[in-house]
Write a protein that holds these residues in place. Structure first.
Motif, PDB file in Angstrom:
ATOM      1  N   ASP A  38       0.848  -1.189   0.000  1.00  0.00           N
ATOM      2  CA  ASP A  38       0.000   0.000   0.000  1.00  0.00           C
ATOM      3  C   ASP A  38       0.882   1.236   0.000  1.00  0.00           C
ATOM      4  O   ASP A  38       2.091   1.155   0.243  1.00  0.00           O
ATOM      5  CB  ASP A  38      -0.938   0.015   1.206  1.00  0.00           C
ATOM      6  CG  ASP A  38      -2.176   0.886   0.971  1.00  0.00           C
ATOM      7  OD1 ASP A  38      -2.292   1.495  -0.116  1.00  0.00           O
ATOM      8  OD2 ASP A  38      -3.017   0.975   1.881  1.00  0.00           O
ATOM      9  N   GLU A  39       0.268   2.381  -0.286  1.00  0.00           N
ATOM     10  CA  GLU A  39       1.001   3.641  -0.331  1.00  0.00           C
ATOM     11  C   GLU A  39       0.265   4.715   0.454  1.00  0.00           C
ATOM     12  O   GLU A  39      -0.913   4.580   0.765  1.00  0.00           O
ATOM     13  CB  GLU A  39       1.235   4.092  -1.776  1.00  0.00           C
ATOM     14  CG  GLU A  39      -0.013   4.108  -2.665  1.00  0.00           C
ATOM     15  CD  GLU A  39      -0.996   5.211  -2.367  1.00  0.00           C
ATOM     16  OE1 GLU A  39      -0.553   6.288  -1.891  1.00  0.00           O
ATOM     17  OE2 GLU A  39      -2.197   5.012  -2.601  1.00  0.00           O
ATOM     18  N   ALA A  51       5.516   4.105  -0.030  1.00  0.00           N
ATOM     19  CA  ALA A  51       4.880   2.790  -0.114  1.00  0.00           C
ATOM     20  C   ALA A  51       5.536   1.839   0.867  1.00  0.00           C
ATOM     21  O   ALA A  51       6.710   1.993   1.216  1.00  0.00           O
ATOM     22  CB  ALA A  51       4.985   2.229  -1.532  1.00  0.00           C
ATOM     23  N   ASP A  67      -7.493  -0.145   8.034  1.00  0.00           N
ATOM     24  CA  ASP A  67      -7.111   0.918   7.113  1.00  0.00           C
ATOM     25  C   ASP A  67      -6.560   2.084   7.931  1.00  0.00           C
ATOM     26  O   ASP A  67      -7.200   2.547   8.881  1.00  0.00           O
ATOM     27  CB  ASP A  67      -8.358   1.317   6.329  1.00  0.00           C
ATOM     28  CG  ASP A  67      -8.167   2.525   5.438  1.00  0.00           C
ATOM     29  OD1 ASP A  67      -7.052   3.055   5.362  1.00  0.00           O
ATOM     30  OD2 ASP A  67      -9.157   2.928   4.809  1.00  0.00           O
ATOM     31  N   MET A 113       5.663   1.101  -4.730  1.00  0.00           N
ATOM     32  CA  MET A 113       5.258  -0.219  -4.254  1.00  0.00           C
ATOM     33  C   MET A 113       6.175  -1.303  -4.798  1.00  0.00           C
ATOM     34  O   MET A 113       6.516  -2.260  -4.096  1.00  0.00           O
ATOM     35  CB  MET A 113       3.799  -0.488  -4.618  1.00  0.00           C
ATOM     36  CG  MET A 113       2.802   0.251  -3.749  1.00  0.00           C
ATOM     37  SD  MET A 113       1.107  -0.381  -3.872  1.00  0.00           S
ATOM     38  CE  MET A 113       0.531   0.502  -5.318  1.00  0.00           C
ATOM     39  N   ASP A 130      -3.024  -2.797  -2.823  1.00  0.00           N
ATOM     40  CA  ASP A 130      -4.230  -1.991  -2.658  1.00  0.00           C
ATOM     41  C   ASP A 130      -4.525  -1.209  -3.931  1.00  0.00           C
ATOM     42  O   ASP A 130      -3.624  -0.667  -4.570  1.00  0.00           O
ATOM     43  CB  ASP A 130      -4.046  -1.017  -1.493  1.00  0.00           C
ATOM     44  CG  ASP A 130      -5.303  -0.226  -1.217  1.00  0.00           C
ATOM     45  OD1 ASP A 130      -6.363  -0.851  -1.008  1.00  0.00           O
ATOM     46  OD2 ASP A 130      -5.247   1.019  -1.237  1.00  0.00           O
ATOM     47  N   ASP A 149      -7.075  -2.193   1.885  1.00  0.00           N
ATOM     48  CA  ASP A 149      -6.701  -1.885   3.264  1.00  0.00           C
ATOM     49  C   ASP A 149      -7.851  -2.093   4.237  1.00  0.00           C
ATOM     50  O   ASP A 149      -7.654  -2.068   5.456  1.00  0.00           O
ATOM     51  CB  ASP A 149      -6.151  -0.463   3.385  1.00  0.00           C
ATOM     52  CG  ASP A 149      -6.972   0.564   2.631  1.00  0.00           C
ATOM     53  OD1 ASP A 149      -8.107   0.243   2.211  1.00  0.00           O
ATOM     54  OD2 ASP A 149      -6.483   1.695   2.449  1.00  0.00           O
ATOM     55  N   ILE A 155      -2.395  -5.820   3.740  1.00  0.00           N
ATOM     56  CA  ILE A 155      -2.455  -4.506   3.106  1.00  0.00           C
ATOM     57  C   ILE A 155      -2.684  -3.428   4.162  1.00  0.00           C
ATOM     58  O   ILE A 155      -2.097  -2.345   4.102  1.00  0.00           O
ATOM     59  CB  ILE A 155      -3.555  -4.466   2.029  1.00  0.00           C
ATOM     60  CG1 ILE A 155      -3.239  -5.466   0.913  1.00  0.00           C
ATOM     61  CG2 ILE A 155      -3.695  -3.057   1.451  1.00  0.00           C
ATOM     62  CD1 ILE A 155      -4.317  -5.551  -0.164  1.00  0.00           C
ATOM     63  N   SER A 159      -0.468  -0.181   4.891  1.00  0.00           N
ATOM     64  CA  SER A 159      -1.011   1.180   4.887  1.00  0.00           C
ATOM     65  C   SER A 159      -0.576   1.940   6.136  1.00  0.00           C
ATOM     66  O   SER A 159      -0.284   3.140   6.076  1.00  0.00           O
ATOM     67  CB  SER A 159      -2.543   1.155   4.774  1.00  0.00           C
ATOM     68  OG  SER A 159      -3.175   0.839   6.005  1.00  0.00           O
TER      69      SER A 159
END
Length: 227
Positions: A38-39, A51, A67, A113, A130, A149, A155, A159
């Motif tokens: 994730d970024e 990321a 998330d 990523m 993601d 996320d 993920i 995040s």
């Protein structure tokens, strides 16, 4: 005319919190280790896009993963430490505002990523990314997961790592340019940030000059300066 069914999950398809089901299924298929990607920082006017790639230990899954946008700063900081302590491998990569301007934010995010995945000390056999796009050039099989996320714990962990890392980077930028207030808005286009741009100008190599209102063809009266 028939319409294709969207692959975007509906509200009722999403778990209350992300779980480990996707990872467990891939592991049963012999595709372990599984990395979550994730970024953070696609939308701001300033700062890098960051990321993270995370391979969680299925026997030591941190409690409270979610998330990063649904967690407060205190919860993110706590989970950041727990993830680093318990995960099999964690890697972070970032691309600067200059790199974003030379490409575009989507490509920069996917490249970050990819680099994070390559930086893992344990090579994954599968990656869950993601969003809607699989980063090109990954060293393993991968799947893009919309709202990942909120669906995958791996993920979600990525995040959190990406968000906390980027926030701390922007906190450092705030020490160098206190008049912009980066510690409060993290580079996003808030009223305070836009006012600071008008009064003090943009900072070379920190502000994204391809983003409105900084873009040359965008209506703006902000000057630029170096720090």
């Amino acid at each position: 005319m028939a319409r294709s069914r969207s692959d975007s999950p509906t509200l009722f398809d999403l778990p209350v919190r992300p779980d480990f089901q996707m990872e467990a299924g891939l592991m049963r298929d012999g595709l372990a280790p599984v990395a979550g990607l994730d970024e953070a920082g696609r939308g701001p006017l300033a700062g890098p896009v960051v990321a993270a790639a995370v391979i969680l230990n299925q026997d030591r899954l941190p409690e409270g993963l979610d998330d990063s946008k649904r967690l407060n700063a205190q919860a993110r900081d706590r989970l950041f430490d727990v993830i680093l302590e318990t995960a099999i491998s964690v890697s972070v990569a970032s691309l600067s505002a200059t790199s974003i301007d030379a490409s575009d934010i989507l490509r920069a995010s996917l490249e970050a990523m990819r680099r994070a995945t390559l930086g893992l000390c344990t090579a994954p056999l599968f990656a869950l990314a993601d969003g809607r796009d699989v980063p090109p050039g990954l060293p393993c099989q991968a799947r893009a997961v919309i709202k990942g996320d909120q669906r995958s714990q791996s993920i979600a962990a990525a995040s959190i790592i990406a968000k906390v890392t980027r926030d701390r980077m922007m906190g450092r930028a705030a020490e160098l340019a206190p008049y912009h207030g980066f510690e409060a808005h993290m580079g996003y286009g808030t009223k305070r940030h836009r006012t600071a741009l008008t009064e003090h100008g943009a900072i070379v190599r920190l502000h994204r000059m391809s983003f409105a209102p900084l873009r040359v063809d965008a209506p703006a009266d902000a000057e630029t300066q170096d720090v």
